[in-house]
Design a protein around this motif. Sequence first.
Motif, short mmCIF file in Angstrom:
data_model
loop_
_atom_site.label_atom_id
_atom_site.label_comp_id
_atom_site.label_asym_id
_atom_site.label_seq_id
_atom_site.Cartn_x
_atom_site.Cartn_y
_atom_site.Cartn_z
N PHE A 1 -2.01 -4.22 10.77
CA PHE A 1 -1.50 -4.08 9.50
C PHE A 1 -0.14 -4.62 9.01
O PHE A 1 0.41 -4.58 7.76
CB PHE A 1 -1.04 -2.37 9.26
N ARG B 1 -1.64 4.32 3.18
CA ARG B 1 -1.63 3.38 4.48
C ARG B 1 -1.46 3.77 5.87
O ARG B 1 -1.87 3.39 6.83
CB ARG B 1 -0.77 2.26 4.12
N VAL C 1 -0.02 -3.80 4.93
CA VAL C 1 0.70 -2.88 4.18
C VAL C 1 1.41 -3.66 3.05
O VAL C 1 1.11 -3.24 1.79
CB VAL C 1 2.02 -2.23 5.20
N GLN D 1 0.83 -1.39 0.01
CA GLN D 1 -0.14 0.03 0.07
C GLN D 1 0.96 1.20 0.03
O GLN D 1 1.90 1.29 0.53
CB GLN D 1 -0.75 0.06 1.20
N GLU E 1 6.32 6.13 6.06
CA GLU E 1 5.14 6.86 6.70
C GLU E 1 4.87 8.10 7.24
O GLU E 1 3.93 8.68 7.54
CB GLU E 1 4.32 5.48 7.44
#
Lengths: 272, 458
Positions: free
Chosen positions: B176, B9, B16, B4, B321
Motif C-alpha cells: 500500500f 484504506r 494509499v 484513499q 488509520e
Amino acid sequence: MYQVTEKRDVPPNIKMFKVRAPAVSRKAAPGQFVIVRTDERGERIPITIAGAEPEEDTVTVYFAEVGASTRDLGRLGEGDGILNFSGPLGNAIPVKGYGEVLCVAGGVFQGVNLYLAKALRGEGNRVTCVQVAKGMDHLFLVDEAREACDESYAVVDDDEGGGLKGLVARLLDEKKMSRVFTFGPVPMQRAVAELASARGVPSSVNLYPVMVDGTGMCGACRVTVGGATRFACIDGPEFDGASVDFDELTSRLRYYTPQEKIAMVLNERGVI
Amino acid sequence: MPKQAPEERKSNFDEVALGYSEEQALAEASRCLGCKNPRCVKGCPVGVDIPGFIGLVKERRYVEAARRIKETNSLPAVCGRVCPQESQCQMSCVLGVKGQPVAIGRLERYAADYERSSGAQGPARTTRGGGRVAVVGSGPSGLTVAAELQKKGHQADVYESLHAAGGVLMYGIPEFRLPKDIVQAEIEYVKGLGVNLHLDSTVGRLLTVGELLRAGYDAVFIGSGAGLPHFLRVPGENLKGVYSANEFLIRTNLMKAYRFPEYRTPITVGRSVAVIGGGNVAMDSARCALRLGGEKVYIVYRRGKGELPARLEEAENAEEEGVEFMYQTNPVRFIGDDRGYVTRMECVRMELGEPDASGRRSPSPIKGSEFLLDVDTVIVAIGQSPNPIIQQTTDGLEATRWGTIVVDEETMATSISGVYAGGDVVSGAATVISAMGAGKAAAASIHNYIEKRGQSAT
C-alpha cells in the motif's frame, strides 16, 4: 525453473526427487538444506539435502507430504519444473575423523542420514547407523544403509522412541562412541540426545523449526540453545543436543498447525 | 496529493497515496523557480537534475522528464514514493524558507508513472567492452550499482538470495506504500540496460566472494543489506505470536500471506497487536496489522512523540488509520498461555533524561510503573543489523563489531582489493535513497578501478 529428473514414491507419504540444479549440486554438503517454492503462490519450504550428484547436475531430496505446500510439490512429476530451488543453505556438518560414530534417523530423514554416514565413513570413521520408522512397510533405504555403513539397524517405533531407546542405549553402552548424529522428529532426536548426554557422549541434533527465508532475515526459526536465542538457518541446523530447549522448539513447531489444517482440507477438496 | 480515505484504506492493501492528476502536477511544477544554483540537487544523495526534470514537466514533456531523472536515478517511481524528501531535496528548496517547498517527490512520481503507463521503451542496451562485475544483492544499492556500471559499458551480474529481486523494496515496504508491480517495472528497466539477474543465489553459500573473483569478475560489490532482526532479549520473546518485523513483513509483502490460503504462507494477527519501536518499519508493521484484521493496534515506543524516528507523514498515516501510540513505554516480558501463545505483555513507563549519543533524550524505566497489556500478536521492530553470512565466509573482509563492513567513505572500497560495499550492510539500517547514493559512489570507483587495471595490463 529447476527440472525434476527423477521421482519415486516411498510409503506412506514420502516423495524422492532428483532435481536439476547444477550450481547447488557442486556446493552441497551433508547437513545443509534447500528452500523450495513450487509455484508463484507457494510457501518457501526448507528441505534437507539427501545427496548431490555433480556429475549429473542433480540434487536429491526426500520430503513427506504433510500439508498443502508439500502436496503441491508432490504433484509435480518427472520433467516438471520447480519454480525456486535455493541453496545450499545452513552450515554443513563438519565431516572429520571422530572415530566411532552413531547416526540415528527417523521418518523422512533416512536419505539425509545416509548422505552424512557415507561422508563420515569416507573420512575413516567407523559408522553405525540406526533407521527408525513407524511401521515395517515405512522403512526405506535399508539395503543402502547396510552397504554404506559398518553396522546398521532398522527398528519400528513411534515418535517417542520407546523401542529405539533400548537399542541406542545398548549401542552406546557396548561401543565407545565419539559422537552421535541424529535427524528426525523432535521427540526422537531429544530421546537420542538425552541417552547420549547421560553417558557423556556429545550429540549433534539437526533442527528444522518453521522457516521463511532461510538466510537469517526473519528469525522465525529461533531456538534457545544454551540459554541464548540462535537462528537454525544460519547458526545451525546442527546444534549440541545437550543444550537445546526442546520444549520451546516443540511448541514453536505447532505455531501454524490450525492454518495448515485449513489449507490441507481446502487443498484436498481442490478449492486451492 | 489525493489519498484513499482512512476508513476505506485500513482494510485493503491498495496504494494509499493516489498520485497527482495532470492539472495538479502542472500547477505544482509551475511553482518551481528553476534556480540557477539549485540547492535541492545538493540535497539529493544521487544528484538528480531536479530543475531540469521539473522544467520538462512544465512543458508537458513527461517521458523526457522521467528520462532526465533516470540519467542519475534508475528507480524514480520507487524514490518518488519512499524517499524522505522533507529532509533532503525539499528541505533545501528556496520556496521552503517562507512557505511550502516544491513537492519534488510527487512530481518525480508523476513523471515516472506517466512514462511507465505510456509504455515508452527505455534506452537500448549499452555497448560492451568494459569489465565484469558481480553485484551481491538486488536491493536499492545493488540495482543502482548494476545500472550505473551498465551505463558505463561494463557487464553487471546481480546475485539475489530470495526468489524475487528488489530486496527491501519487495520484502519490506508494504504494497500500500510501494506497489510491487511498480518495483518490478523499474527492475525490468534495469534489466533492459543489460544487467543479468541470478535469483535463488545466496552469496556466501552457493558462491563465496572469493569464488566470484576467481571466476573472472573484475570486481565485486556487496549490497546485502541489514537483514538480521534485533530482538529485545526479554523473557517470553520466543512465544508464538511474537514476530520480528522482518518476519511479519516478509510473510505479508513478499509471500502475500494476506491472501492465505490461496497463497500458501500463513500469518497470524490477533485482535490486539503491539508493535515495539517507532521507526518506519514499525509504522509499516502496524499498518499491515490493521489491514490483516487487528482491532487494536498499538505502537509501543520507549521515547516520546518528538523522538519518533519514523517520517512524520508515515506516523500521521498510521494515526489516521487508527493506530494508537503508547509513548515512553517499554516491554519488560511477554506472558503466554498453556499452549505457548503470547497473551499479555508487561510494560514499564519510561522517563526521558539527558540526551544520549544519538542526540535524543535517553529513556530509563520508572520504578513501580509496571502494567499489563493484553496482546495476541507482538511485532518487534527495533532495528536490524547486517546479515552475517558474507562476513563469515570472506577471508580478509574487515567488519565492525556491529557486523557492518568497513569501507573507505569516498570510494566504498573494502579491505579487499576489487571488493566494494554499500547500503545498509555498511551504514546499518538506513534509507533507500542513501543506499542508492552509496551505490552510485561505488559504481564510479569500480569504473575507475577497472579502467586503471585495464591500463596497467596493456
